[in-house]
Design a protein around this motif. Structure first.
Motif, PDB file in Angstrom:
ATOM      1  N   THR A 185      46.710  52.646  44.061  1.00 45.13           N
ATOM      2  CA  THR A 185      45.744  53.094  45.067  1.00 45.13           C
ATOM      3  C   THR A 185      46.262  54.318  45.821  1.00 45.13           C
ATOM      4  N   ARG A 186      47.572  54.390  46.049  1.00 45.79           N
ATOM      5  CA  ARG A 186      48.141  55.579  46.705  1.00 45.79           C
ATOM      6  C   ARG A 186      48.079  56.788  45.773  1.00 45.79           C
ATOM      7  N   ALA A 187      48.388  56.580  44.503  1.00 46.64           N
ATOM      8  CA  ALA A 187      48.318  57.679  43.531  1.00 46.64           C
ATOM      9  C   ALA A 187      46.887  58.177  43.423  1.00 46.64           C
ATOM     10  N   TRP A 188      45.952  57.252  43.380  1.00 49.68           N
ATOM     11  CA  TRP A 188      44.517  57.577  43.298  1.00 49.68           C
ATOM     12  C   TRP A 188      44.127  58.455  44.486  1.00 49.68           C
ATOM     13  N   ALA A 189      44.513  58.015  45.693  1.00 55.47           N
ATOM     14  CA  ALA A 189      44.167  58.758  46.909  1.00 55.47           C
ATOM     15  C   ALA A 189      44.795  60.152  46.891  1.00 55.47           C
ATOM     16  N   ALA A 190      46.021  60.263  46.418  1.00 51.26           N
ATOM     17  CA  ALA A 190      46.687  61.565  46.364  1.00 51.26           C
ATOM     18  C   ALA A 190      45.993  62.504  45.380  1.00 51.26           C
ATOM     19  N   LEU A 191      45.582  61.969  44.237  1.00 54.25           N
ATOM     20  CA  LEU A 191      44.870  62.792  43.261  1.00 54.25           C
ATOM     21  C   LEU A 191      43.526  63.258  43.814  1.00 54.25           C
ATOM     22  N   GLU A 192      42.810  62.331  44.462  1.00 57.17           N
ATOM     23  CA  GLU A 192      41.518  62.705  45.065  1.00 57.17           C
ATOM     24  C   GLU A 192      41.711  63.767  46.144  1.00 57.17           C
ATOM     25  N   ALA A 193      42.716  63.584  46.999  1.00 60.35           N
ATOM     26  CA  ALA A 193      42.960  64.530  48.086  1.00 60.35           C
ATOM     27  C   ALA A 193      43.319  65.920  47.552  1.00 60.35           C
ATOM     28  N   ALA A 194      44.000  65.946  46.407  1.00 57.41           N
ATOM     29  CA  ALA A 194      44.391  67.225  45.800  1.00 57.41           C
ATOM     30  C   ALA A 194      43.271  67.826  44.949  1.00 57.41           C
ATOM     31  N   GLY A 195      42.155  67.101  44.837  1.00 58.68           N
ATOM     32  CA  GLY A 195      41.028  67.586  44.042  1.00 58.68           C
ATOM     33  C   GLY A 195      41.287  67.536  42.545  1.00 58.68           C
ATOM     34  N   LYS A 196      42.219  66.693  42.137  1.00 52.36           N
ATOM     35  CA  LYS A 196      42.548  66.581  40.711  1.00 52.36           C
ATOM     36  C   LYS A 196      41.674  65.504  40.067  1.00 52.36           C
ATOM     37  N   PRO A 197      41.414  65.632  38.765  1.00 55.50           N
ATOM     38  CA  PRO A 197      40.567  64.639  38.100  1.00 55.50           C
ATOM     39  C   PRO A 197      41.251  63.266  38.024  1.00 55.50           C
ATOM     40  N   LEU A 198      40.413  62.238  38.101  1.00 54.50           N
ATOM     41  CA  LEU A 198      40.896  60.864  37.987  1.00 54.50           C
ATOM     42  C   LEU A 198      40.911  60.481  36.511  1.00 54.50           C
ATOM     43  N   ALA A 199      42.065  60.589  35.908  1.00 55.89           N
ATOM     44  CA  ALA A 199      42.241  60.222  34.509  1.00 55.89           C
ATOM     45  C   ALA A 199      43.369  59.208  34.423  1.00 55.89           C
ATOM     46  N   ARG A 200      43.252  58.308  33.468  1.00 59.63           N
ATOM     47  CA  ARG A 200      44.235  57.231  33.313  1.00 59.63           C
ATOM     48  C   ARG A 200      45.664  57.776  33.363  1.00 59.63           C
ATOM     49  N   ARG A 201      45.965  58.753  32.534  1.00 56.78           N
ATOM     50  CA  ARG A 201      47.335  59.258  32.433  1.00 56.78           C
ATOM     51  C   ARG A 201      47.804  59.874  33.747  1.00 56.78           C
ATOM     52  N   ALA A 202      46.933  60.602  34.419  1.00 50.87           N
ATOM     53  CA  ALA A 202      47.301  61.224  35.694  1.00 50.87           C
ATOM     54  C   ALA A 202      47.617  60.160  36.751  1.00 50.87           C
ATOM     55  N   ILE A 203      46.815  59.113  36.781  1.00 47.19           N
ATOM     56  CA  ILE A 203      47.044  58.032  37.754  1.00 47.19           C
ATOM     57  C   ILE A 203      48.334  57.301  37.417  1.00 47.19           C
ATOM     58  N   GLU A 204      48.549  56.985  36.144  1.00 52.36           N
ATOM     59  CA  GLU A 204      49.774  56.284  35.736  1.00 52.36           C
ATOM     60  C   GLU A 204      51.011  57.112  36.063  1.00 52.36           C
ATOM     61  N   ASP A 205      50.975  58.408  35.775  1.00 56.44           N
ATOM     62  CA  ASP A 205      52.123  59.273  36.067  1.00 56.44           C
ATOM     63  C   ASP A 205      52.398  59.349  37.565  1.00 56.44           C
ATOM     64  N   ALA A 206      51.331  59.513  38.355  1.00 50.19           N
ATOM     65  CA  ALA A 206      51.498  59.606  39.805  1.00 50.19           C
ATOM     66  C   ALA A 206      52.013  58.283  40.378  1.00 50.19           C
ATOM     67  N   ALA A 207      51.509  57.152  39.876  1.00 47.99           N
ATOM     68  CA  ALA A 207      51.974  55.839  40.348  1.00 47.99           C
ATOM     69  C   ALA A 207      53.443  55.631  39.974  1.00 47.99           C
ATOM     70  N   SER A 208      53.817  56.034  38.786  1.00 49.14           N
ATOM     71  CA  SER A 208      55.212  55.912  38.362  1.00 49.14           C
ATOM     72  C   SER A 208      56.126  56.759  39.247  1.00 49.14           C
TER      73      SER A 208
END
Length: 185
Positions: A118-141
């Motif tokens: 959920t934190r990775a998701w919020a960071a991606l949304e705040a940065a205007g980046k697309p919500l994609a599985r790999r991007a969320i997994e990488d950010a969460a990791s």
């Protein structure tokens, strides 16, 4: 060398007994069953991190508490609860008067910690980046490793003489079990 040769060898073996009590059973054929196609991945909808993270298989699956009751020791101090951050962290007095740090790693995979997704998701949304599985997994990791680094920094600030790593009941995970020990050295 082939299935038919193997079948012949087994039938010859059974026939060699010449005993009516031992005989091959009639061959059963598997019923024809229509295989349903795998469902498509759930869409990742902006603003709905909880549902999206659940669809990406982020779930708390291990006990959060230490595998031994360190909390019951005299002088124990809890620094991280394992809920708002992925690692349960605490201090216990050392026999020489110093402090021993304890870090619980309940699983070696970031998907065991929905808070990271959920934190990775919020960071991606705040940065205007697309919500994609790999991007969320990488950010969460990345957040998971950062949380461990932060926990170890807190223990260093407390001037611990040793760090006890609690991996009791840890079900394993991914390659992070190879990378994490480097963070302790």
């Amino acid at each position: 060398a082939t299935d038919s040769e193997a079948e012949k060898a087994l039938l010859d073996f059974v026939a060699g007994f010449r005993d009516g009590h031992l005989s091959p059973l009639p061959r059963l054929t598997a019923p024809t069953v229509a295989v349903a196609p795998e469902p498509e991945d759930a869409p990742l909808v902006a603003g709905d991190a909880r549902t999206g993270c659940a669809a990406l298989d982020y779930a708390a699956t291990s006990p959060i508490a230490f595998s031994l009751p360190f909390e019951s020791l005299p002088g124990f101090v809890l620094l991280g609860d394992g809920l708002s951050a992925p690692f349960r962290v605490g201090l216990i007095p050392a026999p020489d008067g110093g402090k021993i740090g304890i870090v619980r790693i309940q699983a070696f995979r970031s998907t065991a910690f929905p808070v990271l997704c959920t934190r990775a998701w919020a960071a991606l949304e705040a940065a205007g980046k697309p919500l994609a599985r790999r991007a969320i997994e990488d950010a969460a990791s990345d957040l998971w490793f950062a949380a461990l680094a932060e926990a170890l920094a807190k223990l260093r600030e407390q001037k611990v003489v040793a760090v006890l790593v609690d991996v009791g009941n840890n079900s394993g995970g991914d390659d992070s079990g190879d990378w994490m020990p480097r963070m302790f050295t």
